[in-house]
Design a protein around this motif. Sequence first.
Motif, PDB file in Angstrom:
ATOM      1  N   ILE A  11      20.850 108.795-123.961  1.00 24.67           N
ATOM      2  CA  ILE A  11      20.056 107.586-123.660  1.00 24.67           C
ATOM      3  C   ILE A  11      18.723 107.986-123.042  1.00 24.67           C
ATOM      4  O   ILE A  11      17.661 107.458-123.410  1.00 24.67           O
ATOM      5  CB  ILE A  11      20.858 106.649-122.725  1.00 24.67           C
ATOM      6  CG1 ILE A  11      21.988 105.974-123.518  1.00 24.67           C
ATOM      7  CG2 ILE A  11      19.963 105.600-122.077  1.00 24.67           C
ATOM      8  CD1 ILE A  11      22.964 105.204-122.669  1.00 24.67           C
ATOM      9  N   LEU A  12      18.774 108.944-122.140  1.00 24.28           N
ATOM     10  CA  LEU A  12      17.542 109.408-121.491  1.00 24.28           C
ATOM     11  C   LEU A  12      16.584 110.049-122.512  1.00 24.28           C
ATOM     12  O   LEU A  12      15.374 109.768-122.511  1.00 24.28           O
ATOM     13  CB  LEU A  12      17.905 110.419-120.395  1.00 24.28           C
ATOM     14  CG  LEU A  12      16.839 110.742-119.366  1.00 24.28           C
ATOM     15  CD1 LEU A  12      16.420 109.501-118.599  1.00 24.28           C
ATOM     16  CD2 LEU A  12      17.338 111.804-118.399  1.00 24.28           C
ATOM     17  N   VAL A  14      16.446 109.585-125.804  1.00 21.76           N
ATOM     18  CA  VAL A  14      15.887 108.589-126.737  1.00 21.76           C
ATOM     19  C   VAL A  14      14.880 107.696-126.014  1.00 21.76           C
ATOM     20  O   VAL A  14      13.855 107.313-126.588  1.00 21.76           O
ATOM     21  CB  VAL A  14      17.029 107.768-127.388  1.00 21.76           C
ATOM     22  CG1 VAL A  14      16.468 106.639-128.231  1.00 21.76           C
ATOM     23  CG2 VAL A  14      17.898 108.673-128.248  1.00 21.76           C
ATOM     24  N   ALA A  15      15.163 107.383-124.742  1.00 23.00           N
ATOM     25  CA  ALA A  15      14.200 106.580-123.967  1.00 23.00           C
ATOM     26  C   ALA A  15      12.886 107.348-123.797  1.00 23.00           C
ATOM     27  O   ALA A  15      11.798 106.765-123.907  1.00 23.00           O
ATOM     28  CB  ALA A  15      14.787 106.234-122.603  1.00 23.00           C
ATOM     29  N   ASP A  17      11.780 109.604-125.860  1.00 23.36           N
ATOM     30  CA  ASP A  17      11.149 109.632-127.191  1.00 23.36           C
ATOM     31  C   ASP A  17      10.427 108.327-127.503  1.00 23.36           C
ATOM     32  O   ASP A  17       9.352 108.327-128.095  1.00 23.36           O
ATOM     33  CB  ASP A  17      12.206 109.884-128.270  1.00 23.36           C
ATOM     34  CG  ASP A  17      12.440 111.364-128.500  1.00 23.36           C
ATOM     35  OD1 ASP A  17      11.623 112.164-128.010  1.00 23.36           O
ATOM     36  OD2 ASP A  17      13.434 111.717-129.144  1.00 23.36           O
ATOM     37  N   SER A  18      11.053 107.212-127.117  1.00 19.21           N
ATOM     38  CA  SER A  18      10.471 105.928-127.508  1.00 19.21           C
ATOM     39  C   SER A  18       9.578 105.321-126.433  1.00 19.21           C
ATOM     40  O   SER A  18       8.993 104.267-126.660  1.00 19.21           O
ATOM     41  CB  SER A  18      11.574 104.930-127.893  1.00 19.21           C
ATOM     42  OG  SER A  18      12.438 104.708-126.813  1.00 19.21           O
ATOM     43  N   GLY A  19       9.469 105.953-125.281  1.00 19.95           N
ATOM     44  CA  GLY A  19       8.599 105.397-124.252  1.00 19.95           C
ATOM     45  C   GLY A  19       7.545 106.356-123.750  1.00 19.95           C
ATOM     46  O   GLY A  19       6.404 105.968-123.507  1.00 19.95           O
ATOM     47  N   LEU A  63      21.194 106.545-132.457  1.00 24.76           N
ATOM     48  CA  LEU A  63      20.289 106.004-131.424  1.00 24.76           C
ATOM     49  C   LEU A  63      18.828 106.161-131.857  1.00 24.76           C
ATOM     50  O   LEU A  63      18.016 105.253-131.681  1.00 24.76           O
ATOM     51  CB  LEU A  63      20.501 106.708-130.081  1.00 24.76           C
ATOM     52  CG  LEU A  63      21.805 106.479-129.320  1.00 24.76           C
ATOM     53  CD1 LEU A  63      21.725 107.133-127.950  1.00 24.76           C
ATOM     54  CD2 LEU A  63      22.106 105.004-129.157  1.00 24.76           C
ATOM     55  N   SER A  67      15.863 103.054-132.982  1.00 24.92           N
ATOM     56  CA  SER A  67      14.739 102.911-132.045  1.00 24.92           C
ATOM     57  C   SER A  67      13.485 102.523-132.814  1.00 24.92           C
ATOM     58  O   SER A  67      13.394 102.780-134.014  1.00 24.92           O
ATOM     59  CB  SER A  67      14.498 104.230-131.311  1.00 24.92           C
ATOM     60  OG  SER A  67      15.592 104.498-130.473  1.00 24.92           O
TER      61      SER A  67
END
Lengths: 188, 280
Positions: A11-12, A14-15, A17-19, A63, A67
Amino acid sequence: MRWFVFVIAAILAVALDSGFSGVFTLRSAGFLTPSFAACLLAFVALLAPPVVVIWAAWFLGLLADLSPGLGEAGGGIQVIGPHALGYPISAWVILNFRTWMFRRRVVTIALLTFLCVLVAGLVQTIIGILRFWLPWAGGELVPFGAYEMMHEAGNAAYSALLAIPVGWILLQTIPLWRFDYGTSRRSG
Amino acid sequence: MALTLVVAVLPTRWLGWTGDAADIVRIPIMPLAGMGSRVAGVMRPVNMQRGVAGTVEDMLHVEAQRDRLERLLLQEQLRVAEIEQKLRHIQGLPPQTRTEQPPLLLESEVTGRRPDHPVSGVELHSPAEAAGRVQVGDAVTWDGRWLVGRITRVSDIRLSALPITHPDVGPMMGALLSEGLDVDVVSAPTVRLRQNGNGQLLGEIDRRTEAGIGDRIVLADRAWPASLQAFHVGRVTSVQDIDEAPLRRRLVVEPDVHLYELPWVVIVGRDGTNGGKALP
């Protein structure tokens, strides 16, 4: 491997990557952007048991595919596959080679991150071609072509650079993961 | 894996559920990604100094104010021209102009973006006041001057938006304004812009029309809400000859501000006027 540690790390990643990864985007060089998720995948694929690696790669890929990004089309439609297939395939390649590698080396993680991103890009291109040619698929949703492959190679090289600090951080967290990887070849 | 491969090549019309799946998957990711996006916005702020001669902060502020006022003026000019045309045709104002309501304006944080391609979509936080008011097709703007995207999906958890350079947004009409003090938007040539998929818009104009690099394109499209008219779309970055059509020239237009570089945006909803139909 402790799954809850992996899920939190996924989760961290991917977060990030997308933020956050936009900070590193090279806009004047074809929008090359590194991937934190690929760094995590290379790390897990080196140290976790084989079956766990494949499922972890699929979960991480899912995930990533769900995204926001280039795989998103009008109406919020997202194509599941470029990463959900690409990551397990790259994990399978890593599993076949990892016995000959120094697993706890940052350089190994960097090289395998390059491989993960490249394979995911290759799978994305194949899915793009399939969607373009298959009569029922409804046309192109994922871009494909020689430019996309060059772009993914650039992303892969950039991700490998990012994997040097990220891989070092991940290596410091090994006790948290409780990997049961049996005998492995270690450096030093 | 075989199942994943099957899903990857499913017909587009069968992929609607992926948006719902993404909504669920993104629940734990969105807060973290939002924090990352805020940090990224601080570390790499939007470059507002493109095309500005000075570097003084006050100058940027004054220029921003001037651009906003100019946009409002151009918008009113377009509106006047439209109303004049209606008067000529129907001998009176249409009833809907008397029931005009101000557009809905909502600030929304960008919580997800993957800027490895200029046409990548972004994920927006769905503010509490957006429930039932934001619709697919609403515009995404920045700083009261730039049109940067369009809402493509609305759910209870998040909003999805695509940049105006994404082919799924569809073609739009713009007015070509040359650089200079005397800007007459009513008599400005209009150009139909379509996306080339690489983060640019392409349009064709008559060869006799004066156009040069740096000329501005503002929205002049009645398919978009009246409150969005005269928003900046981009600047002409290249003027090319067309071999197949020697009497026309191709304009390559690039947005001044891109959706992928913004930490937050303002969603402009429908107003009470005509136009502003949803995306086709």
